[in-house]
Design a protein around this motif. Structure first.
Motif, PDB file in Angstrom:
ATOM      1  N   ARG A   1     100.920 -26.878 -48.838  1.00 55.88           N
ATOM      2  CA  ARG A   1     101.639 -28.153 -48.718  1.00 55.88           C
ATOM      3  C   ARG A   1     101.924 -28.394 -47.243  1.00 55.88           C
ATOM      4  O   ARG A   1     102.381 -27.499 -46.548  1.00 55.88           O
ATOM      5  CB  ARG A   1     102.973 -28.115 -49.463  1.00 55.88           C
ATOM      6  CG  ARG A   1     102.852 -27.996 -50.950  1.00 55.88           C
ATOM      7  CD  ARG A   1     104.216 -28.040 -51.574  1.00 55.88           C
ATOM      8  NE  ARG A   1     104.178 -27.575 -52.942  1.00 55.88           N
ATOM      9  CZ  ARG A   1     105.045 -27.921 -53.857  1.00 55.88           C
ATOM     10  NH1 ARG A   1     106.043 -28.733 -53.556  1.00 55.88           N
ATOM     11  NH2 ARG A   1     104.962 -27.460 -55.077  1.00 55.88           N
ATOM     12  N   VAL A   2     101.672 -29.625 -46.809  1.00 59.74           N
ATOM     13  CA  VAL A   2     101.899 -29.965 -45.401  1.00 59.74           C
ATOM     14  C   VAL A   2     102.567 -31.329 -45.330  1.00 59.74           C
ATOM     15  O   VAL A   2     102.164 -32.267 -46.016  1.00 59.74           O
ATOM     16  CB  VAL A   2     100.576 -30.000 -44.601  1.00 59.74           C
ATOM     17  CG1 VAL A   2     100.844 -30.312 -43.135  1.00 59.74           C
ATOM     18  CG2 VAL A   2      99.810 -28.696 -44.747  1.00 59.74           C
ATOM     19  N   ARG A   3     103.577 -31.432 -44.477  1.00 62.73           N
ATOM     20  CA  ARG A   3     104.259 -32.690 -44.143  1.00 62.73           C
ATOM     21  C   ARG A   3     104.468 -32.706 -42.640  1.00 62.73           C
ATOM     22  O   ARG A   3     104.493 -31.668 -42.005  1.00 62.73           O
ATOM     23  CB  ARG A   3     105.641 -32.750 -44.800  1.00 62.73           C
ATOM     24  CG  ARG A   3     105.626 -33.043 -46.262  1.00 62.73           C
ATOM     25  CD  ARG A   3     107.059 -33.362 -46.724  1.00 62.73           C
ATOM     26  NE  ARG A   3     107.093 -33.724 -48.102  1.00 62.73           N
ATOM     27  CZ  ARG A   3     106.833 -34.940 -48.578  1.00 62.73           C
ATOM     28  NH1 ARG A   3     106.534 -35.913 -47.768  1.00 62.73           N
ATOM     29  NH2 ARG A   3     106.896 -35.186 -49.875  1.00 62.73           N
TER      30      ARG A   3
ATOM     31  N   LEU B   1      98.676 -39.672 -42.612  1.00 60.17           N
ATOM     32  CA  LEU B   1      99.154 -39.066 -43.853  1.00 60.17           C
ATOM     33  C   LEU B   1     100.577 -38.571 -43.668  1.00 60.17           C
ATOM     34  O   LEU B   1     100.972 -38.180 -42.570  1.00 60.17           O
ATOM     35  CB  LEU B   1      98.260 -37.890 -44.263  1.00 60.17           C
ATOM     36  CG  LEU B   1      96.814 -38.237 -44.614  1.00 60.17           C
ATOM     37  CD1 LEU B   1      96.001 -36.973 -44.814  1.00 60.17           C
ATOM     38  CD2 LEU B   1      96.757 -39.127 -45.844  1.00 60.17           C
ATOM     39  N   THR B   2     101.336 -38.598 -44.760  1.00 62.51           N
ATOM     40  CA  THR B   2     102.700 -38.076 -44.721  1.00 62.51           C
ATOM     41  C   THR B   2     102.839 -36.835 -45.604  1.00 62.51           C
ATOM     42  O   THR B   2     103.795 -36.093 -45.466  1.00 62.51           O
ATOM     43  CB  THR B   2     103.708 -39.144 -45.210  1.00 62.51           C
ATOM     44  OG1 THR B   2     103.307 -39.600 -46.512  1.00 62.51           O
ATOM     45  CG2 THR B   2     103.766 -40.311 -44.233  1.00 62.51           C
ATOM     46  N   TYR B   3     101.880 -36.624 -46.515  1.00 64.60           N
ATOM     47  CA  TYR B   3     101.965 -35.484 -47.424  1.00 64.60           C
ATOM     48  C   TYR B   3     100.567 -35.033 -47.823  1.00 64.60           C
ATOM     49  O   TYR B   3      99.695 -35.865 -48.122  1.00 64.60           O
ATOM     50  CB  TYR B   3     102.763 -35.874 -48.672  1.00 64.60           C
ATOM     51  CG  TYR B   3     102.993 -34.750 -49.655  1.00 64.60           C
ATOM     52  CD1 TYR B   3     103.679 -33.600 -49.293  1.00 64.60           C
ATOM     53  CD2 TYR B   3     102.521 -34.845 -50.959  1.00 64.60           C
ATOM     54  CE1 TYR B   3     103.896 -32.572 -50.198  1.00 64.60           C
ATOM     55  CE2 TYR B   3     102.749 -33.828 -51.875  1.00 64.60           C
ATOM     56  CZ  TYR B   3     103.424 -32.689 -51.482  1.00 64.60           C
ATOM     57  OH  TYR B   3     103.636 -31.677 -52.376  1.00 64.60           O
TER      58      TYR B   3
ATOM     59  N   ASN C   1     100.103 -44.982 -49.939  1.00 64.42           N
ATOM     60  CA  ASN C   1      98.790 -44.965 -50.573  1.00 64.42           C
ATOM     61  C   ASN C   1      98.484 -43.530 -50.971  1.00 64.42           C
ATOM     62  O   ASN C   1      98.837 -42.585 -50.251  1.00 64.42           O
ATOM     63  CB  ASN C   1      97.736 -45.507 -49.617  1.00 64.42           C
ATOM     64  CG  ASN C   1      97.994 -46.961 -49.289  1.00 64.42           C
ATOM     65  OD1 ASN C   1      98.295 -47.748 -50.178  1.00 64.42           O
ATOM     66  ND2 ASN C   1      97.909 -47.307 -48.022  1.00 64.42           N
ATOM     67  N   ARG C   2      97.839 -43.351 -52.123  1.00 60.15           N
ATOM     68  CA  ARG C   2      97.613 -42.007 -52.655  1.00 60.15           C
ATOM     69  C   ARG C   2      96.119 -41.750 -52.855  1.00 60.15           C
ATOM     70  O   ARG C   2      95.385 -42.643 -53.272  1.00 60.15           O
ATOM     71  CB  ARG C   2      98.334 -41.842 -53.992  1.00 60.15           C
ATOM     72  CG  ARG C   2      99.806 -42.163 -53.891  1.00 60.15           C
ATOM     73  CD  ARG C   2     100.587 -41.939 -55.164  1.00 60.15           C
ATOM     74  NE  ARG C   2      99.965 -42.510 -56.347  1.00 60.15           N
ATOM     75  CZ  ARG C   2     100.195 -42.081 -57.592  1.00 60.15           C
ATOM     76  NH1 ARG C   2     101.033 -41.096 -57.801  1.00 60.15           N
ATOM     77  NH2 ARG C   2      99.610 -42.647 -58.621  1.00 60.15           N
ATOM     78  N   PHE C   3      95.722 -40.502 -52.573  1.00 58.45           N
ATOM     79  CA  PHE C   3      94.326 -40.112 -52.662  1.00 58.45           C
ATOM     80  C   PHE C   3      94.215 -38.768 -53.373  1.00 58.45           C
ATOM     81  O   PHE C   3      95.085 -37.905 -53.220  1.00 58.45           O
ATOM     82  CB  PHE C   3      93.713 -40.001 -51.265  1.00 58.45           C
ATOM     83  CG  PHE C   3      93.794 -41.286 -50.493  1.00 58.45           C
ATOM     84  CD1 PHE C   3      92.796 -42.240 -50.594  1.00 58.45           C
ATOM     85  CD2 PHE C   3      94.890 -41.556 -49.689  1.00 58.45           C
ATOM     86  CE1 PHE C   3      92.888 -43.429 -49.898  1.00 58.45           C
ATOM     87  CE2 PHE C   3      94.994 -42.743 -48.990  1.00 58.45           C
ATOM     88  CZ  PHE C   3      93.986 -43.691 -49.098  1.00 58.45           C
TER      89      PHE C   3
ATOM     90  N   GLU D   1      98.933 -38.420 -49.465  1.00 61.70           N
ATOM     91  CA  GLU D   1      99.535 -39.757 -49.446  1.00 61.70           C
ATOM     92  C   GLU D   1      99.907 -40.112 -48.020  1.00 61.70           C
ATOM     93  O   GLU D   1     100.134 -39.239 -47.183  1.00 61.70           O
ATOM     94  CB  GLU D   1     100.744 -39.853 -50.376  1.00 61.70           C
ATOM     95  CG  GLU D   1     101.876 -38.941 -50.066  1.00 61.70           C
ATOM     96  CD  GLU D   1     102.992 -39.026 -51.093  1.00 61.70           C
ATOM     97  OE1 GLU D   1     104.157 -38.941 -50.664  1.00 61.70           O
ATOM     98  OE2 GLU D   1     102.727 -39.158 -52.291  1.00 61.70           O
ATOM     99  N   GLY D   2      99.919 -41.424 -47.751  1.00 63.18           N
ATOM    100  CA  GLY D   2     100.253 -41.883 -46.410  1.00 63.18           C
ATOM    101  C   GLY D   2      99.988 -43.364 -46.256  1.00 63.18           C
ATOM    102  O   GLY D   2      99.857 -44.102 -47.230  1.00 63.18           O
TER     103      GLY D   2
END
Length: 150
Positions: A43-45, A54-56, A112-114, A136-137
């Motif tokens: 997990r990266v933020r 990206l934020t997550y 936005n989610r991928f 997401e980002g």
């Protein structure tokens, strides 16, 4: 003060867990299909992924059986039906057969989610290495995300 910090930490952990909510593949992230002990999770933020808009970022790497891969493909198919955009590709480096699916899911709020899913089959040893990535980002399309990640 200590009580407030603990409550904030618990709330943050709970919000992180909601990131994949609404996706069928979330069952994998929650450990309902494959035990958590068999998965390597990342997990990266923060700043390290901000350059990709990206934020997550959350990924799972694991080995699965043919039956488990079939279950996961069914869930992925259900998510594909809800996706805004999706692409697949297939490669055959040496004895491995690699199949990849990338999709943009409906946004939640302003994020936005991928979702990316990759199977690498070693037919000789009858095993599958699986990678599932949720991101997401603010990046607004699958095409732009692919360009940023190159």
């Amino acid at each position: 003060m200590r009580k407030t910090v603990i409550i904030l930490l618990l709330l943050t952990a709970q919000l992180i867990g909601w990131a994949q909510t609404g996706l069928h593949i979330n069952e994998l992230f929650e450990g309902r299909i494959i035990p958590q002990e068999r998965m390597m999770e990342t997990r990266v933020r923060g700043k390290s992924i901000a350059k990709y808009q990206l934020t997550y970022y959350r990924s799972l790497r694991l080995n699965v059986t043919n039956k488990e891969a079939g279950q996961l493909r069914q869930l992925l198919g259900l998510d594909t039906e809800q996706s805004i955009d999706w692409r697949t590709s297939r490669k055959n480096p040496h004895s491995w057969d690699t199949w990849t699916c990338k999709m943009q899911m409906p946004s939640t709020g302003n994020k936005n989610r991928f979702l990316c899913y990759q199977e690498e089959w070693d037919k000789e040893h009858e095993q599958c290495k699986l990678t599932v990535i949720y991101m997401e980002g603010s990046v607004d399309s699958l095409e732009k995300l692919e360009q940023l990640l190159k």
